[in-house]
Design an enzyme around this catalytic site. Structure first.
Site, PDB file in Angstrom:
ATOM      1  N   ASN A   9       0.871  -1.171   0.000  1.00 14.99           N
ATOM      2  CA  ASN A   9       0.000   0.000   0.000  1.00 14.99           C
ATOM      3  C   ASN A   9       0.911   1.225   0.000  1.00 14.99           C
ATOM      4  OD1 ASN A   9      -1.803   2.034   0.511  1.00 14.99           O
ATOM      5  ND2 ASN A   9      -2.366   1.338   2.569  1.00 14.99           N
ATOM      6  N   LYS A  11       0.181   4.291  -0.375  1.00 20.46           N
ATOM      7  CA  LYS A  11      -0.442   5.494   0.201  1.00 20.46           C
ATOM      8  C   LYS A  11      -0.145   6.724  -0.670  1.00 20.46           C
ATOM      9  CE  LYS A  11      -0.207   3.271   4.664  1.00 20.46           C
ATOM     10  NZ  LYS A  11      -0.134   3.362   6.103  1.00 20.46           N
ATOM     11  N   HIS A  95      -9.546   1.108   4.779  1.00 24.43           N
ATOM     12  CA  HIS A  95      -8.268   1.284   5.478  1.00 24.43           C
ATOM     13  C   HIS A  95      -8.494   2.209   6.675  1.00 24.43           C
ATOM     14  CE1 HIS A  95      -4.205   2.546   6.409  1.00 24.43           C
ATOM     15  NE2 HIS A  95      -3.801   1.444   5.802  1.00 24.43           N
ATOM     16  N   GLU A  97      -6.929   4.610   7.755  1.00 20.10           N
ATOM     17  CA  GLU A  97      -6.759   6.041   7.455  1.00 20.10           C
ATOM     18  C   GLU A  97      -8.023   6.609   6.801  1.00 20.10           C
ATOM     19  OE1 GLU A  97      -2.996   5.559   5.439  1.00 20.10           O
ATOM     20  OE2 GLU A  97      -2.135   4.997   7.361  1.00 20.10           O
ATOM     21  N   GLU A 166      -5.557  -4.994  10.379  1.00 20.68           N
ATOM     22  CA  GLU A 166      -4.520  -3.997  10.618  1.00 20.68           C
ATOM     23  C   GLU A 166      -4.815  -3.266  11.924  1.00 20.68           C
ATOM     24  OE1 GLU A 166      -2.507  -2.801   6.704  1.00 20.68           O
ATOM     25  OE2 GLU A 166      -4.261  -1.531   6.930  1.00 20.68           O
ATOM     26  N   GLY A 172       2.344   2.164  10.708  1.00 21.74           N
ATOM     27  CA  GLY A 172       3.292   3.261  10.559  1.00 21.74           C
ATOM     28  C   GLY A 172       3.992   3.649  11.856  1.00 21.74           C
ATOM     29  N   SER A 211       3.269  -2.293  10.278  1.00 23.07           N
ATOM     30  CA  SER A 211       4.721  -2.385  10.468  1.00 23.07           C
ATOM     31  C   SER A 211       5.299  -3.763  10.117  1.00 23.07           C
ATOM     32  CB  SER A 211       5.102  -1.959  11.889  1.00 23.07           C
ATOM     33  OG  SER A 211       4.699  -0.617  12.119  1.00 23.07           O
TER      34      SER A 211
HETATM   35  P1  PGA Z   1       2.776   0.168   7.606  1.00 15.53           P
HETATM   36  O1  PGA Z   1       1.340   0.417   6.953  1.00 15.53           O
HETATM   37  O2  PGA Z   1       3.294  -1.136   7.067  1.00 15.53           O
HETATM   38  O3  PGA Z   1       3.619   1.341   7.209  1.00 15.53           O
HETATM   39  O4  PGA Z   1       2.562   0.081   9.093  1.00 15.53           O
HETATM   40  C1  PGA Z   1       0.439  -0.639   6.748  1.00 15.53           C
HETATM   41  C2  PGA Z   1      -0.841  -0.130   6.140  1.00 15.53           C
HETATM   42  O5  PGA Z   1      -1.295   0.972   6.514  1.00 15.53           O
HETATM   43  O6  PGA Z   1      -1.454  -0.792   5.285  1.00 15.53           O
END
Ligand code: PGA
Length: 250
Positions: A9, A11, A95, A97, A166, A172, A211
């Site tokens: 992803n 982003k 997601h 976010e 997630e 992140g 992560s």
């Molecule tokens: P990350 O993000 O691996 O940077 O923690 C995962 C995601 O948001 O899909």
């Protein structure tokens, strides 16, 4: 046997040249190596068409989002049929976010999931709790609630749906759910899916996200119900993402 997935992803991280270079280098490496993992990248909307055309079948190009309406006066939105018209098959929906920054509700995510399935596309439906939910021991209830977006489908529509667990506190942040925490939630998700869809849920791919890195992918993906990863930061360079793809190929 469920075929594992490594999904990147990207982003809102890369411009066109950066996206193109990364997609081409991943595609080249994938075509030089053998491995059973299904590999998906999700670049930003403006680059989907070109990257989809430039890359081979080893790499599926996915969208990070789609509109919750079919068409019409929705300035700034991108519809499912638009994505379909450029050959996109997978779309990430729900997601955290999108849920937290843009206020998407469970109903919105259900609508997007249904619109995708109407077009025979594959939703990657994200679920996951915040740290405060886990501290209050509400994480299973919360995830069960979010799963409502995929629990009212006919079995033939459900069968290709991909779930991504997630935990918001691990996205992140550099903090990862332990393999035991991931397995515990993945097993819970599968049992919830089984109570509606029976044996069909044995084939559902449930990805872990939050992560994922080369250093922890092996152990996470080694757990019974963890069928690969949805990867943010570590999908932004070829070496790290290839190592994660290797872990999903075992
Ligand atoms: P990350 O993000 O691996 O940077 O923690 C995962 C995601 O948001 O899909």
């Amino acid at each position: 046997m469920r075929r594992k997935i490594a999904a990147g992803n990207w982003k809102m991280s890369l411009d066109f040249d950066q996206s193109k270079n990364l997609a081409l280098s991943l595609d080249q490496k994938l075509n030089e190596t053998t491995g059973n993992a299904e590999v998906i990248i999700a670049p930003s909307f403006p680059f989907l068409n070109e990257l989809n055309q430039l890359t081979s079948d080893r790499l599926s190009v996915a969208a990070q989002n789609c509109a919750d309406a079919e068409s019409g006066a929705f300035t700034g939105e991108v519809s499912v049929s638009m994505l379909k018209s450029i050959g996109i098959k997978h779309v990430i929906v729900g997601h955290s976010e999108r849920r937290h920054i843009y206020g998407e509700s469970i109903d919105t995510i259900t609508k997007k999931t249904e619109l995708l399935l109407n077009e025979n596309m594959i939703p990657i439906v994200c679920v996951g709790e915040e740290l405060s939910d886990r501290k209050k021991n509400k994480h299973f209830d919360l995830v069960r609630n979010q799963l409502q977006s995929v629990l009212d489908l006919t079995p033939s529509r459900f069968k290709d749906v991909i779930i991504a667990y997630e935990p918001v506190w691990a996205i992140g942040t550099g903090e990862t759910a332990s393999p035991d925490q991931a397995q515990e939630m993945h097993a819970f998700i599968r049992s919830e899916l089984k109570s509606t869809y029976g044996k069909l849920a044995d084939n559902t791919r449930i990805l872990y996200g939050g992560s994922v890195k080369p250093g922890n992918a092996d152990e996470l993906f080694g757990r019974t119900d963890v069928d690969g990863g949805l990867v943010g930061g570590a999908s932004l360079n070829t070496e790290d993402f290839m190592a994660i793809i290797q872990a999903a190929s075992k």
